[in-house]
Motif scaffolding. Sequence first.
Motif, PDB file in Angstrom:
ATOM      1  N   VAL A  12      -5.923 -44.491 116.748  1.00  0.00           N
ATOM      2  CA  VAL A  12      -5.934 -45.770 117.468  1.00  0.00           C
ATOM      3  C   VAL A  12      -7.124 -45.879 118.410  1.00  0.00           C
ATOM      4  O   VAL A  12      -7.596 -46.995 118.692  1.00  0.00           O
ATOM      5  N   LEU A  13      -7.650 -44.734 118.895  1.00  0.00           N
ATOM      6  CA  LEU A  13      -8.798 -44.783 119.799  1.00  0.00           C
ATOM      7  C   LEU A  13     -10.091 -45.163 119.086  1.00  0.00           C
ATOM      8  O   LEU A  13     -11.098 -45.429 119.746  1.00  0.00           O
ATOM      9  N   ARG A  14     -10.063 -45.189 117.758  1.00  0.00           N
ATOM     10  CA  ARG A  14     -11.255 -45.630 117.036  1.00  0.00           C
ATOM     11  C   ARG A  14     -11.553 -47.100 117.287  1.00  0.00           C
ATOM     12  O   ARG A  14     -12.691 -47.544 117.142  1.00  0.00           O
ATOM     13  N   GLY A  15     -10.544 -47.850 117.631  1.00  0.00           N
ATOM     14  CA  GLY A  15     -10.739 -49.272 117.880  1.00  0.00           C
ATOM     15  C   GLY A  15     -11.226 -49.528 119.296  1.00  0.00           C
ATOM     16  O   GLY A  15     -10.564 -49.159 120.268  1.00  0.00           O
ATOM     17  N   ALA A  16     -12.385 -50.175 119.428  1.00  0.00           N
ATOM     18  CA  ALA A  16     -12.951 -50.443 120.752  1.00  0.00           C
ATOM     19  C   ALA A  16     -12.035 -51.355 121.563  1.00  0.00           C
ATOM     20  O   ALA A  16     -11.889 -51.191 122.782  1.00  0.00           O
ATOM     21  N   ARG A  17     -11.406 -52.327 120.900  1.00  0.00           N
ATOM     22  CA  ARG A  17     -10.514 -53.242 121.615  1.00  0.00           C
ATOM     23  C   ARG A  17      -9.308 -52.490 122.169  1.00  0.00           C
ATOM     24  O   ARG A  17      -8.872 -52.738 123.290  1.00  0.00           O
ATOM     25  N   PHE A  18      -8.766 -51.565 121.379  1.00  0.00           N
ATOM     26  CA  PHE A  18      -7.642 -50.764 121.866  1.00  0.00           C
ATOM     27  C   PHE A  18      -8.063 -49.913 123.050  1.00  0.00           C
ATOM     28  O   PHE A  18      -7.325 -49.769 124.030  1.00  0.00           O
ATOM     29  N   ARG A  19      -9.256 -49.314 122.993  1.00  0.00           N
ATOM     30  CA  ARG A  19      -9.709 -48.442 124.084  1.00  0.00           C
ATOM     31  C   ARG A  19      -9.766 -49.199 125.404  1.00  0.00           C
ATOM     32  O   ARG A  19      -9.442 -48.651 126.462  1.00  0.00           O
ATOM     33  N   ARG A  20     -10.180 -50.452 125.356  1.00  0.00           N
ATOM     34  CA  ARG A  20     -10.275 -51.231 126.590  1.00  0.00           C
ATOM     35  C   ARG A  20      -8.889 -51.481 127.192  1.00  0.00           C
ATOM     36  O   ARG A  20      -8.697 -51.357 128.407  1.00  0.00           O
ATOM     37  N   GLN A  85      -6.090 -62.309 131.729  1.00  0.00           N
ATOM     38  CA  GLN A  85      -6.008 -62.794 133.098  1.00  0.00           C
ATOM     39  C   GLN A  85      -4.739 -62.312 133.789  1.00  0.00           C
ATOM     40  O   GLN A  85      -4.728 -62.062 134.996  1.00  0.00           O
ATOM     41  N   VAL A  86      -3.671 -62.189 133.018  1.00  0.00           N
ATOM     42  CA  VAL A  86      -2.431 -61.649 133.578  1.00  0.00           C
ATOM     43  C   VAL A  86      -2.669 -60.232 134.094  1.00  0.00           C
ATOM     44  O   VAL A  86      -2.257 -59.882 135.202  1.00  0.00           O
ATOM     45  N   LEU A  87      -3.354 -59.403 133.296  1.00  0.00           N
ATOM     46  CA  LEU A  87      -3.641 -58.030 133.711  1.00  0.00           C
ATOM     47  C   LEU A  87      -4.561 -57.998 134.931  1.00  0.00           C
ATOM     48  O   LEU A  87      -4.342 -57.222 135.869  1.00  0.00           O
ATOM     49  N   LEU A  88      -5.566 -58.853 134.926  1.00  0.00           N
ATOM     50  CA  LEU A  88      -6.536 -58.878 136.023  1.00  0.00           C
ATOM     51  C   LEU A  88      -5.883 -59.272 137.346  1.00  0.00           C
ATOM     52  O   LEU A  88      -5.977 -58.542 138.344  1.00  0.00           O
ATOM     53  N   LEU A 201     -12.120 -56.420 128.821  1.00  0.00           N
ATOM     54  CA  LEU A 201     -11.492 -57.219 127.760  1.00  0.00           C
ATOM     55  C   LEU A 201     -11.975 -58.660 127.858  1.00  0.00           C
ATOM     56  O   LEU A 201     -12.189 -59.189 128.948  1.00  0.00           O
ATOM     57  N   ARG A 202     -12.140 -59.290 126.690  1.00  0.00           N
ATOM     58  CA  ARG A 202     -12.560 -60.684 126.691  1.00  0.00           C
ATOM     59  C   ARG A 202     -11.423 -61.590 127.133  1.00  0.00           C
ATOM     60  O   ARG A 202     -10.247 -61.235 127.050  1.00  0.00           O
ATOM     61  N   TYR A 203     -11.773 -62.784 127.549  1.00  0.00           N
ATOM     62  CA  TYR A 203     -10.823 -63.735 128.148  1.00  0.00           C
ATOM     63  C   TYR A 203      -9.613 -63.977 127.259  1.00  0.00           C
ATOM     64  O   TYR A 203      -8.471 -63.957 127.711  1.00  0.00           O
ATOM     65  N   ARG A 204      -9.826 -64.200 125.956  1.00  0.00           N
ATOM     66  CA  ARG A 204      -8.734 -64.513 125.029  1.00  0.00           C
ATOM     67  C   ARG A 204      -8.421 -63.357 124.078  1.00  0.00           C
ATOM     68  O   ARG A 204      -7.720 -63.549 123.085  1.00  0.00           O
TER      69      ARG A 204
END
Length: 435
Positions: A12-20, A85-88, A201-204
């Motif tokens: 799962v860490l291979r995915g950059a989106r997951f890592r973020r 945005q919820v996380l931020l 992470l990107r906005y959407r």
Amino acid sequence: MSSSFFGDLRVVLRGARFRRLFGTRLVSQFSDGVYQAGLAGFVFFNPEQHTSAGAVAAAFAVLLLPFSVVAPFAGVLIDRWPRRQVLLFSSLVKAVLGVVTAVLVAQGAGPAFFVAALLVLSVNRFFLSGLSAGLPYVVPRDQLMMANAVTPTCGTAASSLGTGVGLAIGMIGGEDALGTGIILFVAALGFAAAALVSLSLRYRELGPHLEEEPEEVRAAVRNVLRGMLSGLRHIGDRVPARDGLLTMGVHRVLFGVATLMTLLLYNNTFTGGGVAGLAGFSVSAALLAIGFFAGAVATPWATARMSASTWIASLLATAAVALVVFGLPFSPVLFPIAGFVLGFVSQAVKVTVDTLVQRHVDDAFRGRVFSVYDVLFNATFVLGAALAAVFVPPSGVSAAVVVAMVLVYAALAVGWTVRARRLSATCKGRGALWA
């Protein structure tokens, strides 16, 4: 599917989106651990008070129940707002409130401290709901089981590490109010760091994508109450998710009983309370955390070889046996082993139920469903603590309560065994694993 925890983590860490998303979770949950170390020392192991069952249960109720009332409404917002945005904003709010609680403790906290701590924990559940709802956006569907195994478990490990760091800070800062205030301030800095990581992470990037849903789904989120009720109906129509959530709720009641019993034993029986009680409870909590980790490691391997129903039945039966063997003697040597087994069972059941929910719940309802999940998680835990406050004496020793817990776990195990046999008779192939 890899049967190795670290193998799954590498996948799962291979995915950059997951890592973020994963990085945001780790930083936040490490800070949660630091915060909880300060909170536990101040609320439960204050050497100036002799903690009763009722006092502990009341503290849990004050800190958890109010959020359980409002959480479903937060879920509707999670399904409407960009989850990044919820996380931020959750992290930023926690940082500010962390500073507030630190100042209140250092100045000799009163009721205002409990209000501020309540808000921190409430926002944290909001944050965790956003993480769960956003996870399917950053991993492929066939990797959800692996992601559900490794992310909460690594988060729990980070939280445990944070608790250890918090206790070490407390030893350096001293046992007075100022030392606790320093712990809480360090936690606030960690929450601010989590906010910064979430900006990777990107906005959407974590959804929701309501433009992809039918008009009736978009209409459902225009009204908070209507959206909450539709989320509940959505769960009711998904039998595997519904049964999993109900089982998790019963387990949390029992877990609440066990937690209060453990606090009383270390505060009033195994030790004289205070620093000694906190140290003993920390050892038990460490074994519990190791159990969490082991349960998550074992679950992908187990569910690749048996149905989810069979795995849950096995876990519940194991909990019943462990309480008899390690719980009933009420030994300071054996009792922590019961905690390890309950940790294993708790995390393994949760990973399985999380995946059942994510696989059987539509994205447009996922935030609301996981907020309902959080309500169940908190309210049933407090219910268990309240029941223990009634039936468990101040010493924490009650064989009758442990036997009652054993019987409930055994009954749940029988129910899931029957379900597994019925499914095996009607389902063929890999789909049976998640029926």
